[in-house]
Design an enzyme around this catalytic site. Structure first.
Site, PDB file in Angstrom:
ATOM      1  N   ALA A  49       0.871  -1.168   0.000  1.00  0.00           N
ATOM      2  CA  ALA A  49       0.000   0.000   0.000  1.00  0.00           C
ATOM      3  C   ALA A  49       0.906   1.215   0.000  1.00  0.00           C
ATOM      4  CB  ALA A  49      -0.886  -0.017   1.235  1.00  0.00           C
TER       5      ALA A  49
ATOM      6  N   GLY B 222       0.581  -4.811   1.126  1.00  0.00           N
ATOM      7  CA  GLY B 222      -0.614  -4.876   0.282  1.00  0.00           C
ATOM      8  C   GLY B 222      -0.355  -5.569  -1.051  1.00  0.00           C
TER       9      GLY B 222
ATOM     10  N   GLU C 114      -0.690  -9.157  -0.319  1.00  0.00           N
ATOM     11  CA  GLU C 114      -2.122  -9.411  -0.089  1.00  0.00           C
ATOM     12  C   GLU C 114      -2.899  -9.436  -1.399  1.00  0.00           C
ATOM     13  OE1 GLU C 114      -2.215  -6.142   2.772  1.00  0.00           O
ATOM     14  OE2 GLU C 114      -2.983  -7.558   4.242  1.00  0.00           O
TER      15      GLU C 114
ATOM     16  N   GLU D  29       4.377  -4.903   7.524  1.00  0.00           N
ATOM     17  CA  GLU D  29       3.639  -3.820   8.184  1.00  0.00           C
ATOM     18  C   GLU D  29       4.105  -3.554   9.611  1.00  0.00           C
ATOM     19  OE1 GLU D  29       2.308  -6.279   6.428  1.00  0.00           O
ATOM     20  OE2 GLU D  29       0.862  -5.462   4.988  1.00  0.00           O
TER      21      GLU D  29
HETATM   22  N1  CAA Z   1       4.577   3.275  -0.748  1.00  0.00           N
HETATM   23  C1  CAA Z   1       4.962   4.429  -1.321  1.00  0.00           C
HETATM   24  N2  CAA Z   1       6.071   4.545  -2.070  1.00  0.00           N
HETATM   25  C2  CAA Z   1       6.837   3.446  -2.222  1.00  0.00           C
HETATM   26  C3  CAA Z   1       6.510   2.216  -1.644  1.00  0.00           C
HETATM   27  C4  CAA Z   1       5.316   2.140  -0.876  1.00  0.00           C
HETATM   28  N3  CAA Z   1       4.889   1.013  -0.316  1.00  0.00           N
HETATM   29  N4  CAA Z   1       7.463   1.316  -1.966  1.00  0.00           N
HETATM   30  C5  CAA Z   1       8.359   1.966  -2.714  1.00  0.00           C
HETATM   31  N5  CAA Z   1       7.985   3.263  -2.880  1.00  0.00           N
HETATM   32  C6  CAA Z   1       8.687   4.315  -3.624  1.00  0.00           C
HETATM   33  C7  CAA Z   1       9.905   4.797  -2.856  1.00  0.00           C
HETATM   34  O1  CAA Z   1       9.523   5.748  -1.882  1.00  0.00           O
HETATM   35  C8  CAA Z   1      10.730   5.385  -3.965  1.00  0.00           C
HETATM   36  O2  CAA Z   1      10.222   6.667  -4.302  1.00  0.00           O
HETATM   37  P1  CAA Z   1      11.205   7.926  -4.511  1.00  0.00           P
HETATM   38  O3  CAA Z   1      12.003   7.534  -5.718  1.00  0.00           O
HETATM   39  O4  CAA Z   1      10.277   9.063  -4.726  1.00  0.00           O
HETATM   40  O5  CAA Z   1      12.033   8.007  -3.288  1.00  0.00           O
HETATM   41  C9  CAA Z   1      10.442   4.469  -5.144  1.00  0.00           C
HETATM   42  O6  CAA Z   1       9.213   3.797  -4.816  1.00  0.00           O
HETATM   43  C10 CAA Z   1      11.515   3.415  -5.348  1.00  0.00           C
HETATM   44  O7  CAA Z   1      11.718   2.722  -4.114  1.00  0.00           O
HETATM   45  P2  CAA Z   1      13.155   2.513  -3.429  1.00  0.00           P
HETATM   46  O8  CAA Z   1      14.089   3.618  -3.800  1.00  0.00           O
HETATM   47  O9  CAA Z   1      12.930   2.272  -1.969  1.00  0.00           O
HETATM   48  O10 CAA Z   1      13.616   1.159  -4.156  1.00  0.00           O
HETATM   49  P3  CAA Z   1      14.605   0.039  -3.598  1.00  0.00           P
HETATM   50  O11 CAA Z   1      14.843  -0.873  -4.757  1.00  0.00           O
HETATM   51  O12 CAA Z   1      15.768   0.668  -2.910  1.00  0.00           O
HETATM   52  O13 CAA Z   1      13.780  -0.729  -2.446  1.00  0.00           O
HETATM   53  C11 CAA Z   1      11.836  -1.839  -1.479  1.00  0.00           C
HETATM   54  C12 CAA Z   1      12.663  -1.505  -2.764  1.00  0.00           C
HETATM   55  C13 CAA Z   1      12.645  -2.768  -0.585  1.00  0.00           C
HETATM   56  C14 CAA Z   1      10.566  -2.544  -1.954  1.00  0.00           C
HETATM   57  C15 CAA Z   1      11.488  -0.549  -0.709  1.00  0.00           C
HETATM   58  O14 CAA Z   1      10.948   0.395  -1.615  1.00  0.00           O
HETATM   59  C16 CAA Z   1      10.503  -0.733   0.396  1.00  0.00           C
HETATM   60  O15 CAA Z   1      10.857  -1.228   1.465  1.00  0.00           O
HETATM   61  N6  CAA Z   1       9.207  -0.329   0.181  1.00  0.00           N
HETATM   62  C17 CAA Z   1       8.177  -0.419   1.180  1.00  0.00           C
HETATM   63  C18 CAA Z   1       7.683  -1.835   1.383  1.00  0.00           C
HETATM   64  C19 CAA Z   1       6.610  -1.886   2.449  1.00  0.00           C
HETATM   65  O16 CAA Z   1       6.836  -1.596   3.617  1.00  0.00           O
HETATM   66  N7  CAA Z   1       5.388  -2.274   2.045  1.00  0.00           N
HETATM   67  C20 CAA Z   1       4.285  -2.439   2.960  1.00  0.00           C
HETATM   68  C21 CAA Z   1       3.451  -1.217   2.966  1.00  0.00           C
HETATM   69  S1  CAA Z   1       2.225  -1.253   4.259  1.00  0.00           S
HETATM   70  C22 CAA Z   1       0.886  -2.039   3.587  1.00  0.00           C
HETATM   71  O17 CAA Z   1       0.934  -2.550   2.512  1.00  0.00           O
HETATM   72  C23 CAA Z   1      -0.361  -2.063   4.457  1.00  0.00           C
HETATM   73  C24 CAA Z   1      -1.374  -3.096   4.084  1.00  0.00           C
HETATM   74  O18 CAA Z   1      -1.408  -4.202   4.607  1.00  0.00           O
HETATM   75  C25 CAA Z   1      -2.426  -2.812   3.080  1.00  0.00           C
END
Ligand code: CAA
Length: 261
Positions: free
Chosen positions: A67, A111, A114, A134
């Site tokens: 998400a 998400g 999911e 999460e």
């Molecule tokens: N939400 C918003 N933006 C996201 C995102 C997310 N979940 N995942 C990645 N992005 C964005 C980053 O912020 C980044 O944007 P900018 O270039 O503007 O900074 C862009 O996508 C590229 O990401 P990274 O530079 O971080 O890429 P990476 O290859 O270094 O890392 C990754 C990849 C490990 C997937 C890392 O992006 C990450 O940890 N993302 C978050 C994963 C996460 O925590 N997901 C769970 C979300 S909570 C949820 O989903 C709740 C639910 O149950 C519904």
């Protein structure tokens, strides 16, 4: 043909709809406008008589990285509860009747994991990186992760993964029974999903719909009620022309020409 901002939509094989999530700047992070498009697109395919099965995928890098954390970060309890935040995601498994195959490459986190699990069949490649992270954000899965992951791989592993937020590979997803198949490369994964969708689309639509329905019932009913439910639906298929056509074709060693297509 509808135009979508966050989806690439095509029909690459007979009877098959392909939806590619396309929000590359945010690794396909899922937010409300994207989910609205996804629901609209699935609804259109569900109504389209030329489509029998659907493949849902992302890019090679990310199925979906969760998400959208930026969209969520400032929400209050009242915002989340008041708007039933994420409820619209649950249309996917509950509303659409045609089989959806998730083809997972790269990140499928939170998400994203999911959403992949909402599909009827999950395929992945060795590049897939699943997880429910999460807990690291101070929350818990909110789109069915704690329920579907636990059903799929058992409480011991699901509890371990959800409490630690640790990721797991495509190979593990296959080994644990979350994925039905694992492929070496992303292209092979999408091709494999398209081939399966094409095969399913070649069967009687009525039989496919019933098969999906009864397998899903197994998730809600006890074994005895589930078996009875299955038998009733099985009986009802003797009222379809395709049952006559399929069984006659077998006896005559011919290919069945389904009317319910
Ligand atoms: N939400 C918003 N933006 C996201 C995102 C997310 N979940 N995942 C990645 N992005 C964005 C980053 O912020 C980044 O944007 P900018 O270039 O503007 O900074 C862009 O996508 C590229 O990401 P990274 O530079 O971080 O890429 P990476 O290859 O270094 O890392 C990754 C990849 C490990 C997937 C890392 O992006 C990450 O940890 N993302 C978050 C994963 C996460 O925590 N997901 C769970 C979300 S909570 C949820 O989903 C709740 C639910 O149950 C519904």
């Amino acid at each position: 043909e509808a135009n979508y901002e966050f989806l690439k939509v095509s029909t690459p094989r007979a009877g098959v709809g392909l939806i590619e999530i396309h929000r590359p700047k945010a690794l396909n992070a899922l937010f409300t406008p994207l989910i609205a498009e996804l629901n609209a697109c699935l609804k259109a395919f569900d109504r389209d008589p030329s489509v029998g099965a659907i493949v849902l995928t992302g890019s090679h890098k990310a199925f979906a990285a969760g998400a959208d954390i930026k969209e969520m970060s400032t929400k209050s309890f009242a915002d989340a509860y008041g708007t039933d935040f994420i409820e619209s995601w649950s249309e996917l498994p509950n509303t659409f009747k045609k089989p959806v195959i998730s083809a997972v490459n790269g990140h499928a986190l939170g998400g994203g994991c999911e959403l992949a699990m909402m599909g009827d069949i999950l395929y992945c490649s060795k590049t897939a990186n699943f997880g429910q992270p999460e807990i690291k954000l101070g929350v818990i899965p909110g789109a069915g992760g704690s329920q579907r992951l636990t059903r799929a791989i058992g409480k011991a592993k699901a509890m371990d993964l959800i409490l630690t937020g640790d990721n797991f590979s495509g190979e593990k997803a296959y080994e644990w029974g979350l994925a039905a198949k694992v492929f070496d490369t992303p292209d092979e994964c999408v091709d494999g999903a398209l081939a399966t969708a094409e095969k399913i689309a070649g069967y009687s639509r009525i039989a496919v719909k019933a098969a999906k329905e009864v397998v899903n019932k197994s998730q809600d009913l006890g074994i005895r009620e589930g078996v009875e439910y299955e038998r009733r639906v099985f009986h009802s298929l003797f009222g379809s022309e395709d049952q006559k056509i399929g069984m006659k074709a077998f006896a005559e060693k011919k290919k069945a020409e389904w009317v319910h297509r």
